[in-house]
Design a protein around this motif. Structure first.
Motif, PDB file in Angstrom:
ATOM      1  N   LYS A  69      58.530  36.042   2.557  1.00  0.00           N
ATOM      2  CA  LYS A  69      58.473  35.945   3.934  1.00  0.00           C
ATOM      3  C   LYS A  69      58.007  37.016   4.688  1.00  0.00           C
ATOM      4  CE  LYS A  69      60.764  31.788   4.020  1.00  0.00           C
ATOM      5  NZ  LYS A  69      60.544  30.659   4.753  1.00  0.00           N
ATOM      6  N   VAL A  70      57.079  36.838   5.743  1.00  0.00           N
ATOM      7  CA  VAL A  70      56.379  38.039   6.407  1.00  0.00           C
ATOM      8  C   VAL A  70      56.634  37.952   7.857  1.00  0.00           C
ATOM      9  CG1 VAL A  70      54.076  39.031   6.833  1.00  0.00           C
ATOM     10  CG2 VAL A  70      54.766  37.974   4.562  1.00  0.00           C
ATOM     11  N   LEU A  71      57.233  38.862   8.665  1.00  0.00           N
ATOM     12  CA  LEU A  71      57.185  39.087   9.891  1.00  0.00           C
ATOM     13  C   LEU A  71      55.818  39.527  10.241  1.00  0.00           C
ATOM     14  CD1 LEU A  71      58.815  39.158  12.634  1.00  0.00           C
ATOM     15  CD2 LEU A  71      59.203  41.435  12.330  1.00  0.00           C
ATOM     16  N   PHE A  72      55.175  38.219  11.102  1.00  0.00           N
ATOM     17  CA  PHE A  72      53.816  38.463  11.144  1.00  0.00           C
ATOM     18  C   PHE A  72      53.437  38.658  12.703  1.00  0.00           C
ATOM     19  CE2 PHE A  72      49.358  36.332  11.400  1.00  0.00           C
ATOM     20  CZ  PHE A  72      48.925  36.986  10.404  1.00  0.00           C
ATOM     21  N   ASP A  73      52.714  39.794  13.161  1.00  0.00           N
ATOM     22  CA  ASP A  73      52.700  40.078  14.385  1.00  0.00           C
ATOM     23  C   ASP A  73      51.204  40.125  14.742  1.00  0.00           C
ATOM     24  OD1 ASP A  73      52.477  40.911  17.091  1.00  0.00           O
ATOM     25  OD2 ASP A  73      54.104  42.250  16.786  1.00  0.00           O
ATOM     26  N   MET A  74      50.532  38.948  15.270  1.00  0.00           N
ATOM     27  CA  MET A  74      49.054  39.258  15.958  1.00  0.00           C
ATOM     28  C   MET A  74      49.009  38.993  17.374  1.00  0.00           C
ATOM     29  SD  MET A  74      46.988  39.568  13.283  1.00  0.00           S
ATOM     30  CE  MET A  74      45.478  38.926  13.731  1.00  0.00           C
ATOM     31  N   THR A  75      50.114  39.459  17.982  1.00  0.00           N
ATOM     32  CA  THR A  75      50.382  39.232  19.496  1.00  0.00           C
ATOM     33  C   THR A  75      49.253  39.874  20.400  1.00  0.00           C
ATOM     34  OG1 THR A  75      52.004  40.694  19.665  1.00  0.00           O
ATOM     35  CG2 THR A  75      52.642  38.679  19.212  1.00  0.00           C
ATOM     36  N   SER A  76      48.868  41.271  20.037  1.00  0.00           N
ATOM     37  CA  SER A  76      47.938  41.870  20.744  1.00  0.00           C
ATOM     38  C   SER A  76      46.720  41.293  20.839  1.00  0.00           C
ATOM     39  CB  SER A  76      47.685  43.404  20.179  1.00  0.00           C
ATOM     40  OG  SER A  76      47.068  43.086  18.796  1.00  0.00           O
ATOM     41  N   LEU A  77      46.411  40.396  19.849  1.00  0.00           N
ATOM     42  CA  LEU A  77      45.046  39.650  19.725  1.00  0.00           C
ATOM     43  C   LEU A  77      45.137  38.247  20.312  1.00  0.00           C
ATOM     44  CD1 LEU A  77      42.121  39.256  19.008  1.00  0.00           C
ATOM     45  CD2 LEU A  77      43.053  38.614  16.572  1.00  0.00           C
ATOM     46  N   GLY A  83      41.533  49.869  11.660  1.00  0.00           N
ATOM     47  CA  GLY A  83      40.981  48.761  10.722  1.00  0.00           C
ATOM     48  C   GLY A  83      39.682  48.283  11.808  1.00  0.00           C
ATOM     49  N   ILE A  84      38.637  47.862  11.217  1.00  0.00           N
ATOM     50  CA  ILE A  84      37.490  47.182  11.908  1.00  0.00           C
ATOM     51  C   ILE A  84      37.083  46.034  11.198  1.00  0.00           C
ATOM     52  CG2 ILE A  84      35.139  47.454  12.589  1.00  0.00           C
ATOM     53  CD1 ILE A  84      35.379  50.372  12.675  1.00  0.00           C
ATOM     54  N   ALA A  85      37.094  44.839  11.959  1.00  0.00           N
ATOM     55  CA  ALA A  85      36.742  43.468  11.403  1.00  0.00           C
ATOM     56  C   ALA A  85      35.529  43.021  12.043  1.00  0.00           C
ATOM     57  CB  ALA A  85      37.834  42.609  11.382  1.00  0.00           C
ATOM     58  N   TYR A  86      34.493  42.701  11.135  1.00  0.00           N
ATOM     59  CA  TYR A  86      33.213  42.230  11.664  1.00  0.00           C
ATOM     60  C   TYR A  86      33.055  40.665  11.257  1.00  0.00           C
ATOM     61  CZ  TYR A  86      31.524  46.959  12.009  1.00  0.00           C
ATOM     62  OH  TYR A  86      31.301  48.222  12.329  1.00  0.00           O
ATOM     63  N   HIS A  87      32.848  39.993  12.168  1.00  0.00           N
ATOM     64  CA  HIS A  87      32.776  38.439  11.975  1.00  0.00           C
ATOM     65  C   HIS A  87      31.059  38.306  12.219  1.00  0.00           C
ATOM     66  CE1 HIS A  87      36.959  37.040  12.933  1.00  0.00           C
ATOM     67  NE2 HIS A  87      37.000  38.054  11.768  1.00  0.00           N
ATOM     68  N   ASN A 146      25.027  37.490  16.830  1.00  0.00           N
ATOM     69  CA  ASN A 146      25.560  36.897  15.739  1.00  0.00           C
ATOM     70  C   ASN A 146      26.786  37.517  15.374  1.00  0.00           C
ATOM     71  OD1 ASN A 146      23.376  35.286  15.561  1.00  0.00           O
ATOM     72  ND2 ASN A 146      22.298  36.837  14.449  1.00  0.00           N
ATOM     73  N   THR A 147      27.275  38.478  15.967  1.00  0.00           N
ATOM     74  CA  THR A 147      28.464  39.308  15.513  1.00  0.00           C
ATOM     75  C   THR A 147      29.587  39.303  16.606  1.00  0.00           C
ATOM     76  OG1 THR A 147      27.642  41.304  15.946  1.00  0.00           O
ATOM     77  CG2 THR A 147      27.098  40.588  13.766  1.00  0.00           C
ATOM     78  N   ARG A 148      30.915  39.592  15.851  1.00  0.00           N
ATOM     79  CA  ARG A 148      31.740  39.769  16.963  1.00  0.00           C
ATOM     80  C   ARG A 148      32.644  40.734  15.992  1.00  0.00           C
ATOM     81  NH1 ARG A 148      35.046  34.806  17.770  1.00  0.00           N
ATOM     82  NH2 ARG A 148      35.210  34.961  15.422  1.00  0.00           N
ATOM     83  N   THR A 149      33.033  41.925  16.738  1.00  0.00           N
ATOM     84  CA  THR A 149      33.859  42.959  15.875  1.00  0.00           C
ATOM     85  C   THR A 149      35.111  43.223  16.898  1.00  0.00           C
ATOM     86  OG1 THR A 149      31.656  44.077  15.838  1.00  0.00           O
ATOM     87  CG2 THR A 149      33.730  45.498  15.574  1.00  0.00           C
ATOM     88  N   PHE A 150      36.175  43.423  15.871  1.00  0.00           N
ATOM     89  CA  PHE A 150      37.215  43.713  16.377  1.00  0.00           C
ATOM     90  C   PHE A 150      37.909  45.036  15.856  1.00  0.00           C
ATOM     91  CE2 PHE A 150      37.323  39.215  15.523  1.00  0.00           C
ATOM     92  CZ  PHE A 150      37.953  38.820  16.449  1.00  0.00           C
ATOM     93  N   VAL A 151      38.294  45.861  16.531  1.00  0.00           N
ATOM     94  CA  VAL A 151      38.725  47.210  16.292  1.00  0.00           C
ATOM     95  C   VAL A 151      40.065  47.552  16.692  1.00  0.00           C
ATOM     96  CG1 VAL A 151      38.128  49.704  16.887  1.00  0.00           C
ATOM     97  CG2 VAL A 151      36.326  48.068  16.924  1.00  0.00           C
ATOM     98  N   GLY A 152      40.918  47.966  15.774  1.00  0.00           N
ATOM     99  CA  GLY A 152      42.411  48.399  15.900  1.00  0.00           C
ATOM    100  C   GLY A 152      42.998  49.181  14.755  1.00  0.00           C
ATOM    101  N   SER A 153      44.327  48.788  14.810  1.00  0.00           N
ATOM    102  CA  SER A 153      44.873  49.393  13.824  1.00  0.00           C
ATOM    103  C   SER A 153      46.219  48.583  13.210  1.00  0.00           C
ATOM    104  CB  SER A 153      45.669  50.576  14.211  1.00  0.00           C
ATOM    105  OG  SER A 153      46.491  50.440  15.315  1.00  0.00           O
ATOM    106  N   TYR A 154      46.615  48.840  12.160  1.00  0.00           N
ATOM    107  CA  TYR A 154      47.399  47.969  11.381  1.00  0.00           C
ATOM    108  C   TYR A 154      48.788  48.714  11.071  1.00  0.00           C
ATOM    109  CZ  TYR A 154      43.604  44.536  10.494  1.00  0.00           C
ATOM    110  OH  TYR A 154      42.612  43.839  10.800  1.00  0.00           O
ATOM    111  N   PHE A 171      49.108  43.714  13.750  1.00  0.00           N
ATOM    112  CA  PHE A 171      47.787  44.240  14.205  1.00  0.00           C
ATOM    113  C   PHE A 171      47.686  44.567  15.718  1.00  0.00           C
ATOM    114  CE2 PHE A 171      43.381  43.172  15.902  1.00  0.00           C
ATOM    115  CZ  PHE A 171      42.595  44.212  15.458  1.00  0.00           C
ATOM    116  N   ASN A 172      47.184  45.877  15.950  1.00  0.00           N
ATOM    117  CA  ASN A 172      47.045  46.414  17.298  1.00  0.00           C
ATOM    118  C   ASN A 172      45.564  46.573  17.763  1.00  0.00           C
ATOM    119  OD1 ASN A 172      49.883  47.339  16.878  1.00  0.00           O
ATOM    120  ND2 ASN A 172      49.134  48.413  15.251  1.00  0.00           N
ATOM    121  N   LEU A 173      45.351  45.470  18.600  1.00  0.00           N
ATOM    122  CA  LEU A 173      43.971  45.440  19.080  1.00  0.00           C
ATOM    123  C   LEU A 173      43.876  46.607  20.124  1.00  0.00           C
ATOM    124  CD1 LEU A 173      41.449  43.796  19.213  1.00  0.00           C
ATOM    125  CD2 LEU A 173      42.547  42.622  21.248  1.00  0.00           C
ATOM    126  N   LYS A 174      42.630  47.194  19.667  1.00  0.00           N
ATOM    127  CA  LYS A 174      42.138  48.219  20.745  1.00  0.00           C
ATOM    128  C   LYS A 174      40.856  47.542  21.620  1.00  0.00           C
ATOM    129  CE  LYS A 174      43.054  52.296  18.021  1.00  0.00           C
ATOM    130  NZ  LYS A 174      42.388  53.306  17.341  1.00  0.00           N
TER     131      LYS A 174
END
Length: 151
Positions: A40-48, A97-101, A110-118, A136-139
């Motif tokens: 079980k994981v307390l999962f928090d993506m609310t900043s996104l 963390g940085i995520a490139y799509h 062609n790209t989208r970039t998410f920058v933040g921390s975990y 995840f803490n979106l910047k």
């Protein structure tokens, strides 16, 4: 000296679990990703995404990520600046963390970039570290926010 070495080994294993999470996601290796999580994981993506944190199973997380990332041609996570604290069978970890799509489309944007921390909390059961809290803490987001729609 032995305690210091053991502490460093534990920290390395924890960073390894987090790296496996990111690399597994990039490779869409959902078995590898599931292995990174506790039952079980307390999962928090609310900043996104808004909403509220939820307690999810690894399979629920993987199913959501598989569906959400399915249209993309490539995904790339880069993580660093790790800070890890180990206390017995529990640990906390923080990283940038940085995520490139990537998805080629008619706009040539062609790209989208998410920058933040975990922020992570992990537990060690049977000598295996597993993530039981994920935040995840979106910047900021940059690039084509309508990537999957080709606009």
């Amino acid at each position: 000296m032995d305690d210091a070495i053991e502490y460093l080994i534990q920290k390395d294993q924890i960073v390894g679990v987090i790296n496996n999470l990111f690399v597994g996601t990039d490779d869409r290796d959902w078995v590898k990703v599931r292995r990174c999580f506790a039952d079980k994981v307390l999962f928090d993506m609310t900043s996104l995404a808004g909403g509220a944190p939820a307690t999810l199973t690894p399979q629920q997380i993987v199913d959501a990520w598989d569906q959400g990332l399915k249209a993309l041609k490539a995904i790339h996570h880069q993580a660093g600046n790790y800070s890890v604290t180990v206390q017995g069978h529990e640990a906390t970890a923080h990283c940038y963390g940085i995520a490139y799509h990537y998805l080629p489309n008619k706009t040539n944007q062609n790209t989208r970039t998410f920058v933040g921390s975990y922020d992570f909390h992990l537990t060690n059961r049977n000598n295996n570290w597993r993530i039981d809290q994920f935040k995840f803490n979106l910047k900021f987001i940059d690039g084509n926010t309508n990537l999957e729609n080709g606009r």
